[in-house]
Design an enzyme around this catalytic site. Structure first.
Site, PDB file in Angstrom:
ATOM      1  N   SER A   1     -11.895  -2.880 -16.502  1.00 29.78           N
ATOM      2  CA  SER A   1     -11.315  -1.923 -15.551  1.00 29.78           C
ATOM      3  C   SER A   1     -11.236  -2.462 -14.137  1.00 29.78           C
ATOM      4  O   SER A   1     -10.433  -2.006 -13.337  1.00 29.78           O
ATOM      5  CB  SER A   1     -12.140  -0.627 -15.557  1.00 29.78           C
ATOM      6  OG  SER A   1     -13.485  -0.884 -15.197  1.00 29.78           O
TER       7      SER A   1
ATOM      8  N   ASP B   1     -19.675   3.236 -24.223  1.00 29.57           N
ATOM      9  CA  ASP B   1     -20.866   2.481 -23.844  1.00 29.57           C
ATOM     10  C   ASP B   1     -21.091   1.425 -24.913  1.00 29.57           C
ATOM     11  O   ASP B   1     -21.730   1.677 -25.941  1.00 29.57           O
ATOM     12  CB  ASP B   1     -22.077   3.410 -23.744  1.00 29.57           C
ATOM     13  CG  ASP B   1     -23.350   2.632 -23.407  1.00 29.57           C
ATOM     14  OD1 ASP B   1     -23.239   1.418 -23.122  1.00 29.57           O
ATOM     15  OD2 ASP B   1     -24.428   3.238 -23.441  1.00 29.57           O
TER      16      ASP B   1
ATOM     17  N   ASN C   1     -17.059  -9.248 -21.324  1.00 33.28           N
ATOM     18  CA  ASN C   1     -17.215  -9.416 -19.873  1.00 33.28           C
ATOM     19  C   ASN C   1     -18.076  -8.334 -19.217  1.00 33.28           C
ATOM     20  O   ASN C   1     -18.571  -8.530 -18.112  1.00 33.28           O
ATOM     21  CB  ASN C   1     -15.802  -9.437 -19.267  1.00 33.28           C
ATOM     22  CG  ASN C   1     -15.787  -9.164 -17.784  1.00 33.28           C
ATOM     23  OD1 ASN C   1     -16.061 -10.039 -16.975  1.00 33.28           O
ATOM     24  ND2 ASN C   1     -15.485  -7.923 -17.407  1.00 33.28           N
TER      25      ASN C   1
ATOM     26  N   SER D   1     -23.357 -16.441 -16.643  1.00 27.80           N
ATOM     27  CA  SER D   1     -23.521 -16.552 -15.183  1.00 27.80           C
ATOM     28  C   SER D   1     -24.278 -17.831 -14.870  1.00 27.80           C
ATOM     29  O   SER D   1     -25.105 -18.284 -15.673  1.00 27.80           O
ATOM     30  CB  SER D   1     -24.314 -15.364 -14.646  1.00 27.80           C
ATOM     31  OG  SER D   1     -24.739 -15.625 -13.320  1.00 27.80           O
TER      32      SER D   1
ATOM     33  N   TYR E   1     -31.498 -10.157 -15.535  1.00 27.52           N
ATOM     34  CA  TYR E   1     -30.099 -10.616 -15.572  1.00 27.52           C
ATOM     35  C   TYR E   1     -30.022 -12.066 -16.071  1.00 27.52           C
ATOM     36  O   TYR E   1     -29.203 -12.401 -16.934  1.00 27.52           O
ATOM     37  CB  TYR E   1     -29.526 -10.488 -14.154  1.00 27.52           C
ATOM     38  CG  TYR E   1     -28.069 -10.795 -14.020  1.00 27.52           C
ATOM     39  CD1 TYR E   1     -27.101  -9.860 -14.386  1.00 27.52           C
ATOM     40  CD2 TYR E   1     -27.636 -12.013 -13.492  1.00 27.52           C
ATOM     41  CE1 TYR E   1     -25.749 -10.142 -14.242  1.00 27.52           C
ATOM     42  CE2 TYR E   1     -26.298 -12.295 -13.342  1.00 27.52           C
ATOM     43  CZ  TYR E   1     -25.348 -11.355 -13.709  1.00 27.52           C
ATOM     44  OH  TYR E   1     -24.011 -11.633 -13.563  1.00 27.52           O
TER      45      TYR E   1
HETATM   46  P1  NAP Z   1     -17.944  -5.271 -11.930  1.00 28.50           P
HETATM   47  O1  NAP Z   1     -16.834  -5.358 -10.947  1.00 28.50           O
HETATM   48  O2  NAP Z   1     -19.160  -4.474 -11.593  1.00 28.50           O
HETATM   49  O3  NAP Z   1     -17.361  -4.794 -13.347  1.00 28.50           O
HETATM   50  C1  NAP Z   1     -18.211  -4.578 -14.438  1.00 28.50           C
HETATM   51  C2  NAP Z   1     -17.419  -4.024 -15.578  1.00 28.50           C
HETATM   52  O4  NAP Z   1     -18.297  -3.790 -16.701  1.00 28.50           O
HETATM   53  C3  NAP Z   1     -16.774  -2.685 -15.259  1.00 28.50           C
HETATM   54  O5  NAP Z   1     -15.490  -2.617 -15.849  1.00 28.50           O
HETATM   55  C4  NAP Z   1     -17.702  -1.695 -15.936  1.00 28.50           C
HETATM   56  O6  NAP Z   1     -17.060  -0.473 -16.292  1.00 28.50           O
HETATM   57  C5  NAP Z   1     -18.087  -2.465 -17.191  1.00 28.50           C
HETATM   58  N1  NAP Z   1     -19.292  -1.931 -17.817  1.00 28.50           N
HETATM   59  C6  NAP Z   1     -20.530  -1.824 -17.291  1.00 28.50           C
HETATM   60  N2  NAP Z   1     -21.373  -1.256 -18.179  1.00 28.50           N
HETATM   61  C7  NAP Z   1     -20.654  -1.010 -19.291  1.00 28.50           C
HETATM   62  C8  NAP Z   1     -20.965  -0.431 -20.550  1.00 28.50           C
HETATM   63  N3  NAP Z   1     -22.194  -0.004 -20.859  1.00 28.50           N
HETATM   64  N4  NAP Z   1     -19.974  -0.306 -21.482  1.00 28.50           N
HETATM   65  C9  NAP Z   1     -18.716  -0.730 -21.181  1.00 28.50           C
HETATM   66  N5  NAP Z   1     -18.369  -1.283 -20.006  1.00 28.50           N
HETATM   67  C10 NAP Z   1     -19.326  -1.425 -19.064  1.00 28.50           C
HETATM   68  O7  NAP Z   1     -18.523  -6.736 -12.265  1.00 28.50           O
HETATM   69  P2  NAP Z   1     -17.850  -8.181 -12.177  1.00 28.50           P
HETATM   70  O8  NAP Z   1     -18.384  -8.828 -10.957  1.00 28.50           O
HETATM   71  O9  NAP Z   1     -16.391  -8.124 -12.418  1.00 28.50           O
HETATM   72  O10 NAP Z   1     -18.598  -8.859 -13.407  1.00 28.50           O
HETATM   73  C11 NAP Z   1     -17.988  -9.044 -14.673  1.00 28.50           C
HETATM   74  C12 NAP Z   1     -18.879  -9.957 -15.496  1.00 28.50           C
HETATM   75  O11 NAP Z   1     -19.051 -11.205 -14.817  1.00 28.50           O
HETATM   76  C13 NAP Z   1     -20.288  -9.394 -15.701  1.00 28.50           C
HETATM   77  O12 NAP Z   1     -20.751  -9.722 -16.987  1.00 28.50           O
HETATM   78  C14 NAP Z   1     -21.111 -10.137 -14.657  1.00 28.50           C
HETATM   79  O13 NAP Z   1     -22.460 -10.214 -15.004  1.00 28.50           O
HETATM   80  C15 NAP Z   1     -20.426 -11.475 -14.682  1.00 28.50           C
HETATM   81  N6  NAP Z   1     -20.652 -12.274 -13.478  1.00 28.50           N
HETATM   82  C16 NAP Z   1     -20.244 -11.825 -12.261  1.00 28.50           C
HETATM   83  C17 NAP Z   1     -20.482 -12.604 -11.132  1.00 28.50           C
HETATM   84  C18 NAP Z   1     -20.071 -12.186  -9.753  1.00 28.50           C
HETATM   85  O14 NAP Z   1     -20.433 -12.902  -8.788  1.00 28.50           O
HETATM   86  N7  NAP Z   1     -19.326 -11.097  -9.579  1.00 28.50           N
HETATM   87  C19 NAP Z   1     -21.128 -13.839 -11.257  1.00 28.50           C
HETATM   88  C20 NAP Z   1     -21.538 -14.250 -12.517  1.00 28.50           C
HETATM   89  C21 NAP Z   1     -21.286 -13.467 -13.629  1.00 28.50           C
HETATM   90  P3  NAP Z   1     -17.354   0.871 -15.439  1.00 28.50           P
HETATM   91  O15 NAP Z   1     -17.271   0.512 -13.980  1.00 28.50           O
HETATM   92  O16 NAP Z   1     -16.343   1.828 -15.919  1.00 28.50           O
HETATM   93  O17 NAP Z   1     -18.759   1.231 -15.835  1.00 28.50           O
END
Ligand code: NAP
Length: 249
Positions: A15, A65, A92, A144, A157
């Site tokens: 999303s 979920d 993701n 990550s 994490y």
């Molecule tokens: P984000 O903007 O917070 O997005 C997280 C997504 O996961 C949202 O679409 C959220 O949906 C969904 N989600 C969370 N809990 C869920 C559940 N129980 N069931 C289904 N969907 C769920 O995070 P992002 O930064 O894009 O991160 C995406 C991925 O990359 C994650 O795995 C994160 O750990 C990884 N990552 C991110 C970074 C960074 O610096 N941003 C670095 C390393 C790794 P809702 O909002 O609708 O709950």
């Protein structure tokens, strides 16, 4: 696996943030896109779907979920009935519940392990039979850099993201004979809502450690995910591709 315009691509956490960028990248090849998210507000998901549909893309969004085995299995049963093939799964979805181990509750540990790691098991298990039968497909799990090098205040994490690496390599071995490649992408410090909440001081500290001296964009990660799912990467499996501006090498 082929770069035709008909692949069906499921993106958990599609999303917003990185997942949304992955969706936009697959939209460029005209893929059918399925987004899964969890927040009761569908705003972010609807915004992403609107953007995709404006480009003429067939796209659906589901709220579930996926940390629940039952909820994930039920949703994937529906998706498998609706779509002839599932060509790509991008695991993701992720959350953070940061604090020092001394202060970490059991709930903070369990929440992160369930959403970040168990969901990868739940969703992968739900598609693997269909992908095996169709003898092809690609799975990319979002790990990550923290899973590789650890991080202060992120033991839950880091454990979940390191777990993803081990899971990826094991499943890659199990399904290679079926023509399915399974890889992980390990982003560094990427500009999304997840990192918005990091205090300014901690951000500055991170930036000092990144040779490129800046945060990555969700598109940087999306490009690596897309490539791993393309024919160009068809001989690549069980790998962890780091997209981190040199933070870890
Ligand atoms: P984000 O903007 O917070 O997005 C997280 C997504 O996961 C949202 O679409 C959220 O949906 C969904 N989600 C969370 N809990 C869920 C559940 N129980 N069931 C289904 N969907 C769920 O995070 P992002 O930064 O894009 O991160 C995406 C991925 O990359 C994650 O795995 C994160 O750990 C990884 N990552 C991110 C970074 C960074 O610096 N941003 C670095 C390393 C790794 P809702 O909002 O609708 O709950």
């Amino acid at each position: 696996m082929s770069d035709t315009n008909s692949r069906t691509v499921i993106i958990t956490g599609g999303s917003k943030g990185i997942g949304r960028s992955v969706a936009y990248r697959f939209a460029e090849e005209n893929a059918k896109i399925v987004l899964i998210h969890f927040d009761p507000s569908d705003d972010a998901c609807n915004e992403t779907l609107d953007q995709l549909k404006a480009k003429g893309i067939e796209a659906d969004g589901y709220r579930a979920d996926i940390s629940s085995f039952e909820a994930a299995s039920q949703l994937f049963r529906e998706l498998l009935e609706k779509h002839d093939n599932i060509d790509v799964l991008v695991n993701n979805a992720g959350i953070t519940r940061d604090t020092l181990l001394l202060r970490m509750s059991e709930e903070m540990w369990d929440d992160v392990l369930r959403v970040n790691l168990k969901s990868v098991f739940n969703c992968t298990k739900s598609v693997i039979r269909a992908m095996s039968q169709q003898r092809g497909g690609a799975i990319v799990n979002i790990s990550s850099v923290v899973g590789q090098i650890g991080n202060f205040g992120q033991s839950n994490y880091a454990a979940s993201k390191a777990g993803i690496m081990g899971f990826t390599k094991s499943i890659a071995r199990e399904v290679a004979g079926r023509g399915i490649n399974v890889n992980a992408v390990a982003p560094g410090f990427i500009d999304t809502e997840m990192t918005e909440v990091i205090p300014e001081k901690a951000k500055e500290n991170f930036l000092r450690q990144i040779p490129f001296g800046k945060m990555g964009k969700p598109e940087d990660v999306a490009e690596a995910v897309y490539w791993l799912c393309s024919d160009a990467a068809s001989y690549i499996t069980g790998q962890v591709i780091h997209v981190n501006g040199g933070l870890y090498m």
